[in-house]
Design a protein around this motif. Structure first.
Motif, PDB file in Angstrom:
ATOM      1  N   LEU A   1       0.822  -1.215   0.000  1.00 25.50           N
ATOM      2  CA  LEU A   1       0.000   0.000   0.000  1.00 25.50           C
ATOM      3  C   LEU A   1       0.851   1.259   0.000  1.00 25.50           C
ATOM      4  O   LEU A   1       1.922   1.302   0.599  1.00 25.50           O
ATOM      5  CB  LEU A   1      -0.908   0.017   1.242  1.00 25.50           C
ATOM      6  CG  LEU A   1      -1.970  -1.076   1.334  1.00 25.50           C
ATOM      7  CD1 LEU A   1      -2.743  -0.934   2.630  1.00 25.50           C
ATOM      8  CD2 LEU A   1      -2.918  -1.006   0.152  1.00 25.50           C
ATOM      9  N   ASP A   2       0.331   2.263  -0.640  1.00 25.62           N
ATOM     10  CA  ASP A   2       0.978   3.569  -0.614  1.00 25.62           C
ATOM     11  C   ASP A   2       0.065   4.482   0.198  1.00 25.62           C
ATOM     12  O   ASP A   2      -0.897   5.043  -0.315  1.00 25.62           O
ATOM     13  CB  ASP A   2       1.153   4.099  -2.047  1.00 25.62           C
ATOM     14  CG  ASP A   2       1.913   5.416  -2.073  1.00 25.62           C
ATOM     15  OD1 ASP A   2       2.703   5.648  -1.138  1.00 25.62           O
ATOM     16  OD2 ASP A   2       1.695   6.195  -3.022  1.00 25.62           O
ATOM     17  N   ILE A   3       0.367   4.615   1.498  1.00 27.51           N
ATOM     18  CA  ILE A   3      -0.500   5.378   2.402  1.00 27.51           C
ATOM     19  C   ILE A   3       0.345   6.393   3.159  1.00 27.51           C
ATOM     20  O   ILE A   3       1.473   6.103   3.564  1.00 27.51           O
ATOM     21  CB  ILE A   3      -1.253   4.426   3.361  1.00 27.51           C
ATOM     22  CG1 ILE A   3      -2.325   5.167   4.144  1.00 27.51           C
ATOM     23  CG2 ILE A   3      -0.324   3.703   4.281  1.00 27.51           C
ATOM     24  CD1 ILE A   3      -3.295   4.244   4.863  1.00 27.51           C
ATOM     25  N   THR A   4      -0.194   7.598   3.335  1.00 29.43           N
ATOM     26  CA  THR A   4       0.537   8.651   4.045  1.00 29.43           C
ATOM     27  C   THR A   4       0.400   8.477   5.539  1.00 29.43           C
ATOM     28  O   THR A   4      -0.498   7.776   6.029  1.00 29.43           O
ATOM     29  CB  THR A   4       0.006  10.044   3.646  1.00 29.43           C
ATOM     30  OG1 THR A   4      -1.340  10.158   4.141  1.00 29.43           O
ATOM     31  CG2 THR A   4       0.038  10.250   2.141  1.00 29.43           C
ATOM     32  N   ASP A   5       1.279   9.141   6.272  1.00 32.43           N
ATOM     33  CA  ASP A   5       1.210   9.097   7.739  1.00 32.43           C
ATOM     34  C   ASP A   5      -0.110   9.667   8.239  1.00 32.43           C
ATOM     35  O   ASP A   5      -0.677   9.161   9.203  1.00 32.43           O
ATOM     36  CB  ASP A   5       2.380   9.869   8.356  1.00 32.43           C
ATOM     37  CG  ASP A   5       3.699   9.130   8.221  1.00 32.43           C
ATOM     38  OD1 ASP A   5       3.666   7.909   7.947  1.00 32.43           O
ATOM     39  OD2 ASP A   5       4.759   9.767   8.393  1.00 32.43           O
ATOM     40  N   GLU A   6      -0.607  10.723   7.584  1.00 34.41           N
ATOM     41  CA  GLU A   6      -1.868  11.342   7.989  1.00 34.41           C
ATOM     42  C   GLU A   6      -3.037  10.369   7.803  1.00 34.41           C
ATOM     43  O   GLU A   6      -3.895  10.244   8.682  1.00 34.41           O
ATOM     44  CB  GLU A   6      -2.113  12.615   7.176  1.00 34.41           C
ATOM     45  CG  GLU A   6      -3.386  13.339   7.574  1.00 34.41           C
ATOM     46  CD  GLU A   6      -3.627  14.560   6.691  1.00 34.41           C
ATOM     47  OE1 GLU A   6      -4.803  14.767   6.318  1.00 34.41           O
ATOM     48  OE2 GLU A   6      -2.649  15.282   6.396  1.00 34.41           O
ATOM     49  N   GLU A   7      -3.065   9.680   6.669  1.00 29.03           N
ATOM     50  CA  GLU A   7      -4.132   8.704   6.409  1.00 29.03           C
ATOM     51  C   GLU A   7      -4.076   7.555   7.420  1.00 29.03           C
ATOM     52  O   GLU A   7      -5.100   7.097   7.922  1.00 29.03           O
ATOM     53  CB  GLU A   7      -4.019   8.148   4.985  1.00 29.03           C
ATOM     54  CG  GLU A   7      -4.360   9.157   3.902  1.00 29.03           C
ATOM     55  CD  GLU A   7      -4.017   8.651   2.516  1.00 29.03           C
ATOM     56  OE1 GLU A   7      -4.809   8.956   1.590  1.00 29.03           O
ATOM     57  OE2 GLU A   7      -2.985   7.957   2.358  1.00 29.03           O
ATOM     58  N   LEU A   8      -2.874   7.131   7.726  1.00 31.10           N
ATOM     59  CA  LEU A   8      -2.693   6.058   8.708  1.00 31.10           C
ATOM     60  C   LEU A   8      -3.169   6.493  10.092  1.00 31.10           C
ATOM     61  O   LEU A   8      -3.849   5.742  10.793  1.00 31.10           O
ATOM     62  CB  LEU A   8      -1.220   5.637   8.758  1.00 31.10           C
ATOM     63  CG  LEU A   8      -0.884   4.446   9.633  1.00 31.10           C
ATOM     64  CD1 LEU A   8      -1.621   3.196   9.149  1.00 31.10           C
ATOM     65  CD2 LEU A   8       0.618   4.203   9.649  1.00 31.10           C
ATOM     66  N   HIS A   9      -2.867   7.729  10.462  1.00 29.61           N
ATOM     67  CA  HIS A   9      -3.297   8.275  11.753  1.00 29.61           C
ATOM     68  C   HIS A   9      -4.832   8.339  11.835  1.00 29.61           C
ATOM     69  O   HIS A   9      -5.425   7.959  12.847  1.00 29.61           O
ATOM     70  CB  HIS A   9      -2.678   9.663  11.963  1.00 29.61           C
ATOM     71  CG  HIS A   9      -3.017  10.273  13.278  1.00 29.61           C
ATOM     72  ND1 HIS A   9      -2.501   9.815  14.466  1.00 29.61           N
ATOM     73  CD2 HIS A   9      -3.843  11.306  13.595  1.00 29.61           C
ATOM     74  CE1 HIS A   9      -2.991  10.525  15.457  1.00 29.61           C
ATOM     75  NE2 HIS A   9      -3.809  11.449  14.956  1.00 29.61           N
ATOM     76  N   ARG A  10      -5.481   8.821  10.758  1.00 31.28           N
ATOM     77  CA  ARG A  10      -6.953   8.891  10.727  1.00 31.28           C
ATOM     78  C   ARG A  10      -7.562   7.491  10.809  1.00 31.28           C
ATOM     79  O   ARG A  10      -8.549   7.272  11.508  1.00 31.28           O
ATOM     80  CB  ARG A  10      -7.424   9.578   9.452  1.00 31.28           C
ATOM     81  CG  ARG A  10      -7.557  11.064   9.571  1.00 31.28           C
ATOM     82  CD  ARG A  10      -8.289  11.631   8.402  1.00 31.28           C
ATOM     83  NE  ARG A  10      -7.883  10.895   7.181  1.00 31.28           N
ATOM     84  CZ  ARG A  10      -8.137  11.276   5.963  1.00 31.28           C
ATOM     85  NH1 ARG A  10      -8.805  12.373   5.747  1.00 31.28           N
ATOM     86  NH2 ARG A  10      -7.732  10.583   4.918  1.00 31.28           N
ATOM     87  N   LEU A  11      -6.977   6.541  10.083  1.00 33.03           N
ATOM     88  CA  LEU A  11      -7.489   5.171  10.091  1.00 33.03           C
ATOM     89  C   LEU A  11      -7.388   4.560  11.489  1.00 33.03           C
ATOM     90  O   LEU A  11      -8.314   3.906  11.952  1.00 33.03           O
ATOM     91  CB  LEU A  11      -6.735   4.302   9.082  1.00 33.03           C
ATOM     92  CG  LEU A  11      -7.160   2.837   9.014  1.00 33.03           C
ATOM     93  CD1 LEU A  11      -8.639   2.714   8.626  1.00 33.03           C
ATOM     94  CD2 LEU A  11      -6.276   2.076   8.031  1.00 33.03           C
TER      95      LEU A  11
END
Length: 141
Positions: free
Chosen positions: A101-111
């Motif tokens: 997966l190509d996921i940003t730190d911000e997206e990971l934090h929200r998830l």
């Protein structure tokens, strides 16, 4: 064998309520005791032991206590082993997902925040169907 004075029984007078005597007679019969004296002697022995220990678990049969502790230890070991195996499998799955997966730190934090809220709401009863529905629904922000 000749009994010494310390081995002889002594008479004790006790006044009991009629319902206590009726209950005592039922238990005498049900437990194949010979008479009131045998019942009262066993009851007094039990109560003296109970008062002497001042702790309910210390008065349990050591065999029963050992069996309970053994069962609890086996259960604890099984749960610990299963949790370890599950943690290994989850770790493998997370590493595989992270690699693809190509996921940003911000997206990971929200998830992570969404997942924590979901686990709290469902008390840990999460279904894959619910996660798929959530991922396919429009963003709620």
């Amino acid at each position: 064998m000749k009994k010494t004075n310390n081995d002889l029984k002594q008479r004790v007078t006790a006044w009991l309520y009629p319902e206590m005597i009726a209950n005592m007679e039922r238990f005498i019969e049900a437990n194949d005791m010979k008479n009131h004296t045998e019942f009262i002697a066993k009851a007094v022995d039990f109560y003296i032991g109970y008062l002497g220990t001042k702790e309910g678990t210390a008065f349990l049969s050591q065999t029963l206590l050992g069996a309970i502790q053994g069962t609890l230890q086996k259960t604890e070991n099984r749960v610990a082993n299963n949790l370890f195996r599950l943690s290994v499998e989850i770790s493998m799955m997370m590493h595989l997902l992270a690699a693809t997966l190509d996921i940003t730190d911000e997206e990971l934090h929200r998830l992570r925040g969404r997942c924590v809220a979901e686990v709290k709401r469902t008390r840990g009863k999460i279904r894959l169907d619910d996660a798929v529905d959530f991922q396919n629904s429009p963003d709620e922000e």
